[in-house]
Design an enzyme around this catalytic site. Structure first.
Site, mmCIF file in Angstrom:
data_model
loop_
_atom_site.group_PDB
_atom_site.id
_atom_site.type_symbol
_atom_site.label_atom_id
_atom_site.label_comp_id
_atom_site.label_asym_id
_atom_site.label_seq_id
_atom_site.Cartn_x
_atom_site.Cartn_y
_atom_site.Cartn_z
ATOM 1 N N HIS A 38 0.815 -1.140 0.007
ATOM 2 C CA HIS A 38 0.070 -0.125 -0.013
ATOM 3 C C HIS A 38 0.843 1.230 0.033
ATOM 4 O O HIS A 38 0.727 2.234 0.936
ATOM 5 C CB HIS A 38 -1.013 -0.193 1.197
ATOM 6 C CG HIS A 38 -2.046 0.862 1.447
ATOM 7 N ND1 HIS A 38 -1.812 2.243 1.444
ATOM 8 C CD2 HIS A 38 -3.370 0.599 1.422
ATOM 9 C CE1 HIS A 38 -3.070 2.824 1.381
ATOM 10 N NE2 HIS A 38 -4.021 1.735 1.503
ATOM 11 N N GLU B 174 -0.988 1.659 -4.896
ATOM 12 C CA GLU B 174 -1.004 0.316 -4.449
ATOM 13 C C GLU B 174 -0.900 -0.690 -5.371
ATOM 14 O O GLU B 174 -1.930 -0.855 -6.068
ATOM 15 C CB GLU B 174 -2.002 0.434 -3.436
ATOM 16 C CG GLU B 174 -2.241 1.512 -2.610
ATOM 17 C CD GLU B 174 -3.747 1.739 -2.002
ATOM 18 O OE1 GLU B 174 -4.562 0.613 -1.639
ATOM 19 O OE2 GLU B 174 -3.882 2.983 -1.558
HETATM 20 O O1 TA6 Z 1 -6.280 1.818 -0.150
HETATM 21 C C1 TA6 Z 1 -7.149 2.614 -0.203
HETATM 22 C C2 TA6 Z 1 -7.922 2.499 1.311
HETATM 23 O O2 TA6 Z 1 -8.533 1.309 1.196
HETATM 24 C C3 TA6 Z 1 -8.855 3.677 1.345
HETATM 25 O O3 TA6 Z 1 -10.190 3.353 1.552
HETATM 26 C C4 TA6 Z 1 -8.646 4.077 2.755
HETATM 27 O O4 TA6 Z 1 -9.227 3.484 3.885
HETATM 28 C C5 TA6 Z 1 -7.109 3.439 3.023
HETATM 29 O O5 TA6 Z 1 -6.801 2.376 2.295
HETATM 30 C C6 TA6 Z 1 -6.341 3.701 4.311
HETATM 31 O O6 TA6 Z 1 -6.781 2.641 4.878
HETATM 32 P P1 TA6 Z 1 -6.220 2.627 6.508
HETATM 33 O O7 TA6 Z 1 -6.930 1.357 7.220
HETATM 34 O O8 TA6 Z 1 -4.921 2.437 6.420
HETATM 35 O O9 TA6 Z 1 -6.689 3.601 7.229
#
Ligand code: TA6
Length: 317
Positions: free
Chosen positions: A173, A277
Site C-alpha cells: 500500500h 498500491e
Molecule cells: O487503499 C485505499 C484505502 O482502502 C482507502 O479506502 C482508505 O481506507 C485507505 O485504504 C487507508 O486505510 P487505513 O486502514 O490504512 O486507514
C-alpha cells in the site's frame, strides 16, 4: 519499551558495518536503518513496514505522516503498509482490523545481505504461529524481501502451509511523496476498468488521458499489470511503480474531509501524498492450493524530470 536483549541479538546477528544497523524508533519500536551508496531506508519489524526510502541527492520517495502511530496493535501511517490477508474491511467480521493483521504484527528478521554494489537486501518473515485472526483462520508463511539500492524492491511471498486451499487479498500500500497532488498526473491506467469507492463502488472505465487528482480519489483498478508513472512537475521528478504478480492497482488520496477524519494523519498532509498500491483484491483475490506459494513484487524508483524545479533536490544529510 525496547527489549535491549532483542536489539543486541539483532545487532550481533544481522548488522552490516556501514550498511545496516538496528535501533529503537519512536515508542521503542525496533527499526532497521539501511545505508547504501545509492539510497537510505528504514524498515520497522512492526508490520515489516518500510517507512523511508531516499535515493542519494533526492528527497524522500515515500510519504510518512507526522501524526503516525508507532504502537503495538496499531498501523503505521505512510511508507508501505503490507495488507494481508484481506483488503479494506473484513466483510464477514466488522470487528476485524482493516487491511488484515500482517501490518499490525511483529515480524522477525530472516536474513540481511549486501551485494558487491553496496545495495542491501533484508528478508523478514511472519507465520500463523505469530499472527492470525478468527476472521481468517488458516496456516500460512509470509516472506518479505526488501531490496534497497537505486530502486526500492519489495517482494511479498505467501506460502500456503494449510491442509486445504486458502484465498487471500494482499497489497503493498505504497504512499508516494509528491510536491502537490493537485498538480501531478498518473500514466499507465488508461482504458482500465475500476471500482470507484467514492461513488458506491460503481464500475467505470478510465479514459485515455493521464489521471488527475481533483478530489477524494479511491479507485480499485482491475485486471491491470501495467507500470504506473506519477509525474510530479513541482517536484521535478517522476515516481515509477513497476509490478509483477499483481492484477489490481489502487489509487488513493483522502483529500480534505477524509484527511480530517483520520486521527493519525494531518489535516494538511493530503497534498503531499498519493497512494499507488500494488494489489490482488476483489475479483482478483488469490486462491492457493496447499503447499503452493505466490509472489507479488513492486519496484519503486524516482526519475529526474526535465524542466523540474532544481531547488527541490534535497541535500541528503
Ligand atoms: O487503499 C485505499 C484505502 O482502502 C482507502 O479506502 C482508505 O481506507 C485507505 O485504504 C487507508 O486505510 P487505513 O486502514 O490504512 O486507514
Amino acid at each position: 519499551m525496547t527489549d535491549p536483549g532483542v536489539l543486541k541479538q539483532l545487532q550481533d546477528r544481522y548488522e552490516i558495518p556501514g550498511g545496516l544497523r538496528f535501533e529503537a524508533g519512536p515508542k521503542g519500536l525496533i527499526r532497521a536503518v539501511v545505508a547504501t551508496p545509492q539510497a537510505g531506508a528504514q524498515v520497522y519489524l512492526h508490520g515489516a513496514h518500510v517507512t523511508h526510502y531516499q535515493p542519494r541527492g533526492e528527497r524522500p520517495v515515500l510519504f510518512m505522516s507526522a501524526h503516525s502511530w508507532f504502537e503495538p496493535g496499531k498501523p503505521i501511517r505512510g511508507g508501505v503498509p503490507i495488507v494481508f490477508p484481506w483488503f479494506g474491511p473484513r466483510a464477514s467480521d466488522p470487528s476485524a482490523p482493516a487491511h488484515g493483521f500482517a501490518r499490525l504484527a511483529e515480524w522477525h528478521m530472516e536474513s540481511a545481505t549486501q551485494a558487491a554494489d553496496g545495495s542491501v537486501t533484508l528478508v523478514l518473515g511472519l507465520d500463523a504461529a505469530k499472527a492470525t485472526n478468527p476472521a481468517w483462520p488458516h496456516a500460512y508463511e509470509l516472506r518479505y524481501r526488501v531490496g534497497v539500492g537505486g530502486t526500492l524492491g519489495l517482494f511479498l511471498e505467501v506460502r500456503n502451509t494449510s491442509d486445504g486451499a486458502i484465498t487471500f487479498e494482499e497489497a503493498l500500500h505504497t504512499y508516494l511523496a509528491v510536491s502537490d497532488v493537485r498538480r501531478v498526473s498518473i500514466a499507465g491506467l488508461a482504458g482500465a476498468d475500476y471500482l470507484d469507492k467514492t461513488d458506491g463502488m460503481r464500475r467505470k472505465t478510465q479514459g485515455p488521458d493521464p489521471i488527475r487528482i481533483t478530489g477524494e480519489t479511491d479507485r480499485v483498478y482491475l485486471n491491470t499489470q501495467t507500470t504506473c508513472v506519477v509525474d510530479d512537475p513541482a517536484g521535478g521528478r517522476r515516481l515509477v511503480v513497476n509490478k509483477q504478480g499483481s492484477d489490481v492497482t489502487v489509487v488513493w488520496d483522502p483529500w480534505v474531509a477524509k484527511a480530517q477524519a483520520m486521527p493519525d494523519f494531518g489535516d494538511d498532509e493530503w497534498p503531499q501524498m498519493l497512494c499507488i498500491e500494488t494489489c490482488n483484491a476483489a475479483d482478483h483475490a488469490v486462491t492457493l492450493p496447499p503447499g503452493h506459494r505466490h509472489e507479488m513484487r513492486a519496484t519503486i524508483r524516482s526519475e529526474p524530470r526535465y524542466g523540474g524545479d532544481p531547488r527541490c533536490r534535497a541535500h541528503v544529510s
